[in-house]
Design an enzyme around this catalytic site. Structure first.
Site, PDB file in Angstrom:
ATOM      1  N   LYS A  15       0.750  -1.214  -0.165  1.00  0.00           N
ATOM      2  CA  LYS A  15      -0.138  -0.141  -0.132  1.00  0.00           C
ATOM      3  C   LYS A  15       0.939   1.233  -0.022  1.00  0.00           C
ATOM      4  O   LYS A  15       0.247   2.311  -0.005  1.00  0.00           O
ATOM      5  CB  LYS A  15      -1.063  -0.070   1.184  1.00  0.00           C
ATOM      6  N   THR A  63      11.107  -3.850   1.990  1.00  0.00           N
ATOM      7  CA  THR A  63       9.978  -4.805   2.700  1.00  0.00           C
ATOM      8  C   THR A  63      10.470  -6.035   2.527  1.00  0.00           C
ATOM      9  O   THR A  63      11.819  -6.247   2.005  1.00  0.00           O
ATOM     10  CB  THR A  63       8.708  -4.534   2.476  1.00  0.00           C
ATOM     11  N   LYS A  67      15.261  -6.356   4.559  1.00  0.00           N
ATOM     12  CA  LYS A  67      15.623  -5.544   5.397  1.00  0.00           C
ATOM     13  C   LYS A  67      17.107  -5.849   5.920  1.00  0.00           C
ATOM     14  O   LYS A  67      17.629  -4.942   6.178  1.00  0.00           O
ATOM     15  CB  LYS A  67      14.513  -5.387   6.426  1.00  0.00           C
ATOM     16  N   ASN A  93      14.319  -0.149   6.717  1.00  0.00           N
ATOM     17  CA  ASN A  93      13.417  -0.235   5.707  1.00  0.00           C
ATOM     18  C   ASN A  93      13.549   1.067   4.967  1.00  0.00           C
ATOM     19  O   ASN A  93      12.485   1.375   4.255  1.00  0.00           O
ATOM     20  CB  ASN A  93      12.212  -0.314   6.603  1.00  0.00           C
ATOM     21  N   ASP A 108      10.396   1.474  11.830  1.00  0.00           N
ATOM     22  CA  ASP A 108       9.123   0.833  12.356  1.00  0.00           C
ATOM     23  C   ASP A 108       9.000   0.964  13.462  1.00  0.00           C
ATOM     24  O   ASP A 108       7.574   1.231  13.971  1.00  0.00           O
ATOM     25  CB  ASP A 108       9.371  -0.884  11.746  1.00  0.00           C
ATOM     26  N   ARG A 156       8.894 -18.373  22.014  1.00  0.00           N
ATOM     27  CA  ARG A 156       8.878 -19.912  22.028  1.00  0.00           C
ATOM     28  C   ARG A 156      10.379 -20.337  22.655  1.00  0.00           C
ATOM     29  O   ARG A 156      10.705 -21.186  23.322  1.00  0.00           O
ATOM     30  CB  ARG A 156       8.538 -20.567  20.963  1.00  0.00           C
ATOM     31  N   LEU A 158      13.339 -19.574  24.375  1.00  0.00           N
ATOM     32  CA  LEU A 158      13.664 -18.501  25.603  1.00  0.00           C
ATOM     33  C   LEU A 158      15.048 -18.020  25.448  1.00  0.00           C
ATOM     34  O   LEU A 158      15.340 -16.848  25.594  1.00  0.00           O
ATOM     35  CB  LEU A 158      13.688 -19.403  26.864  1.00  0.00           C
ATOM     36  N   LYS A 160      16.620 -16.970  22.468  1.00  0.00           N
ATOM     37  CA  LYS A 160      16.364 -15.881  21.542  1.00  0.00           C
ATOM     38  C   LYS A 160      15.991 -14.705  22.300  1.00  0.00           C
ATOM     39  O   LYS A 160      16.535 -13.582  21.977  1.00  0.00           O
ATOM     40  CB  LYS A 160      15.786 -16.423  20.427  1.00  0.00           C
ATOM     41  N   GLY A 241      -2.150  -3.075  13.055  1.00  0.00           N
ATOM     42  CA  GLY A 241      -0.639  -2.421  12.647  1.00  0.00           C
ATOM     43  C   GLY A 241      -0.925  -1.153  11.604  1.00  0.00           C
ATOM     44  O   GLY A 241       0.110  -0.863  11.376  1.00  0.00           O
TER      45      GLY A 241
END
Length: 270
Positions: A15, A63, A67, A93, A108, A156, A158, A160, A241
């Site tokens: 968009k 995008t 990136k 970006n 962002d 999920r 930990l 990271k 968003g």
């Protein structure tokens, strides 16, 4: 006429052309902003960027999936320059030329913060949970911490989330929790943000009925969000968003054109 592009793969859904042309119309500026498809390899991306700026292009948005490639291209090691936000996000970006160098920014996270502030969501001293520890989360941590928010990351893996906690330690403390805790825990946050792709992929996040928030924000938009539906049932305020998209684009447009936008005067269609 100033020329701009957005580079991605896929890109037909973007968009950005409509948004930036609406920005320009509100200021009486004549611009050209188009979508640019690019093969996913780094060499092709580099060739597209070089051809665009050598041809007189003023600014480019980046995008998925480019990136991180754009970040490397703008690295000082490669003769470029990076904003502090791009450095913390390790992703770019927004591209421009500054003093003959390719300059990379990441708007962002500031776009998210600007949208929350525009929606009258107070961030100073607030407890904010972020679900996910990927690139989207990395990009918003510093701008949220700059607003004085206290962050907890749920992921999920930990390790990271812990690595992100350690990396951003100079800016403040960040809590970490396993994603499984969201399914069983008793939590109450001022703001909770879904920074995963679950809404886009249709994946279900397991959320405890005892997980509550005053404001729930899904960084995705354009599709029904089970995440937002969970909090809407509890009477929480829910936001998607799309506002983040507008505000991150506004920051890029203002940087490129040296103008100041009044979004109340911009005709935008969701």
């Amino acid at each position: 006429m100033q020329h701009f592009i957005v580079i991605g793969n896929p890109i037909s859904h973007s968009k950005s052309p409509q948004i930036h042309h609406a920005f320009a119309d509100s200021l009486g500026l004549a611009i050209s902003y188009r979508r640019q498809f690019c093969p996913t390899d780094a060499d092709s991306f580099r060739a597209v960027v070089e051809a665009f700026f050598c041809g007189g292009g003023v600014g480019a948005n980046v995008t998925l999936p480019f990136k991180e490639i754009a970040f490397e291209l703008c690295s000082p090691i490669n003769g470029g320059a990076l904003s502090s936000y791009a450095q913390s996000a390790k992703a770019v970006n927004t591209l421009a030329l500054r003093d003959g160098k390719l300059y990379g920014d990441n708007t962002d996270g500031r776009g998210l913060v600007a949208d929350l502030i525009a929606q009258k969501v107070d961030l100073q001293g607030k407890n904010i949970a972020i679900i996910g520890a990927g690139g989207a989360t990395r990009g918003v941590i510093l701008p949220l911490m700059e607003q004085g928010a206290t962050l907890t990351l749920f992921n999920r893996t930990l390790l990271k989330a812990t690595n992100l906690k350690d990396e951003f330690a100079p800016h403040g403390m960040i809590g970490v929790q396993s994603l499984d805790a969201l399914a069983t825990g008793d939590f109450d946050y001022d703001v909770i943000i879904n920074a995963t792709s679950a809404t886009t992929t249709g994946q279900q996040l397991s959320l405890s009925p005892n997980l509550k928030a005053c404001v729930a924000y899904d960084m995705m938009y354009g599709k029904p969000s089970a995440f937002l539906a969970h909090f809407a049932k509890q009477g929480a305020r829910t936001l998607d968003g799309y506002g983040m998209l507008i505000h991150q684009a506004k920051l890029a447009f203002e940087m490129w054109t040296g103008t100041q936008l009044d979004l109340d005067k911009v005709a935008l269609e969701k």
